[in-house]
Write an enzyme that holds these catalytic residues in place. Sequence first.
Site, PDB file in Angstrom:
ATOM      1  N   GLY A 125      46.809  85.401 -21.114  1.00 29.63           N
ATOM      2  CA  GLY A 125      46.285  86.631 -20.534  1.00 29.63           C
ATOM      3  C   GLY A 125      45.485  87.451 -21.521  1.00 29.63           C
ATOM      4  O   GLY A 125      45.025  86.950 -22.557  1.00 29.63           O
ATOM      5  N   ASP A 127      44.519  89.836 -24.493  1.00 30.81           N
ATOM      6  CA  ASP A 127      45.103  90.016 -25.821  1.00 30.81           C
ATOM      7  C   ASP A 127      45.243  91.514 -26.104  1.00 30.81           C
ATOM      8  O   ASP A 127      44.284  92.169 -26.511  1.00 30.81           O
ATOM      9  CB  ASP A 127      44.229  89.346 -26.877  1.00 30.81           C
ATOM     10  CG  ASP A 127      44.933  89.212 -28.217  1.00 30.81           C
ATOM     11  OD1 ASP A 127      45.908  89.961 -28.443  1.00 30.81           O
ATOM     12  OD2 ASP A 127      44.524  88.376 -29.029  1.00 30.81           O
ATOM     13  N   LEU A 128      46.445  92.028 -25.898  1.00 29.68           N
ATOM     14  CA  LEU A 128      46.677  93.458 -26.113  1.00 29.68           C
ATOM     15  C   LEU A 128      46.656  93.826 -27.594  1.00 29.68           C
ATOM     16  O   LEU A 128      46.566  94.999 -27.947  1.00 29.68           O
ATOM     17  CB  LEU A 128      48.022  93.867 -25.507  1.00 29.68           C
ATOM     18  CG  LEU A 128      48.163  93.687 -23.993  1.00 29.68           C
ATOM     19  CD1 LEU A 128      49.541  94.125 -23.527  1.00 29.68           C
ATOM     20  CD2 LEU A 128      47.077  94.450 -23.250  1.00 29.68           C
ATOM     21  N   HIS A 144      34.389  89.437 -14.149  1.00 29.47           N
ATOM     22  CA  HIS A 144      33.956  89.137 -12.785  1.00 29.47           C
ATOM     23  C   HIS A 144      32.830  88.106 -12.720  1.00 29.47           C
ATOM     24  O   HIS A 144      32.859  87.224 -11.844  1.00 29.47           O
ATOM     25  CB  HIS A 144      33.551  90.418 -12.053  1.00 29.47           C
ATOM     26  CG  HIS A 144      34.704  91.324 -11.767  1.00 29.47           C
ATOM     27  ND1 HIS A 144      34.547  92.575 -11.208  1.00 29.47           N
ATOM     28  CD2 HIS A 144      36.034  91.168 -11.979  1.00 29.47           C
ATOM     29  CE1 HIS A 144      35.747  93.150 -11.080  1.00 29.47           C
ATOM     30  NE2 HIS A 144      36.650  92.312 -11.551  1.00 29.47           N
ATOM     31  N   ASP A 151      44.332  91.501 -11.478  1.00 30.67           N
ATOM     32  CA  ASP A 151      42.881  91.588 -11.494  1.00 30.67           C
ATOM     33  C   ASP A 151      42.292  90.201 -11.726  1.00 30.67           C
ATOM     34  O   ASP A 151      42.998  89.205 -11.674  1.00 30.67           O
ATOM     35  CB  ASP A 151      42.380  92.617 -12.523  1.00 30.67           C
ATOM     36  CG  ASP A 151      42.722  92.269 -13.969  1.00 30.67           C
ATOM     37  OD1 ASP A 151      42.858  91.068 -14.298  1.00 30.67           O
ATOM     38  OD2 ASP A 151      42.845  93.191 -14.801  1.00 30.67           O
TER      39      ASP A 151
END
Length: 270
Positions: free
Chosen positions: A69, A71-72, A97, A152
């Site tokens: 997911g 990368d925070l 998108h 999302d």
Amino acid sequence: MSGTELELETVNFAVGDGVATIELNRPHALNAWNHQLGADLLEAVRAAEHDPEVRAVLVTGAGRGFSSGADLKDISGGETTPDGRPDVYRTLTERYHPIMTGIREMPKPVVAAVNGPAVGIGCSLALCCDLIVAAESAYFLLAFVNIGLVPDGGSSLFLPTRIGMARATELAMLGERLPAPRALEWGLINRVCPDERLREEAGELAARLAAGPTRSYAGSKRQLNNWLYQRMGEQLELEAQIQREMSGSADFLEGAMAFAEKRPPKFSGS
């Protein structure tokens, strides 16, 4: 061989026998998406679409995972809001998108070979593909809710069209892992195979598609897109708007801090 040659920092791109292989290549971070990976992946998707030698595409991840997911821990080079928070709306609309719409609108079949975790936007990427082959140890996880965000990358669209409202709601709201064998039972994915055979079986499927009636595949894809994803642009925009709201919430700040500190979050609902 293909005339398309790409030198990308975080994505490996290769073409052979009509198949373009796009491999996310940040294995030290379980192929988590940072700004560079988003840019590289978009370039790879566009290259595969426009290369006349490419008749099928295979998307996978290097190392132990498909993708963990966003990368925070690494927002370097990414867009930020005036208050210093990640500008998720801009990242989604300008970077992510176009990847998802590029895959859905590409007149070529796209196969995802899911090794290990497919989490968050990584899960969305897999679900965006036409066919999904997963290793037995792989799992799918909409982890957004665990840090106070919402699905999302198109997952709010791809999930219910694949598995229905009830199961889509469960994955979106509970944020629990869905192991590959159960994902197959639910109809989320197409095939499961032993870990050691994933690349071989996914490669054979991609090769079969590359040797097949390309225009027929493109026509089938247009039909399915028209029936299931005609409002995809509208849904992606809604996701981005709601995610912008969530990213400004106290719950997201708490969720991100709890993730970094490796502790359970204490959400306040604000």
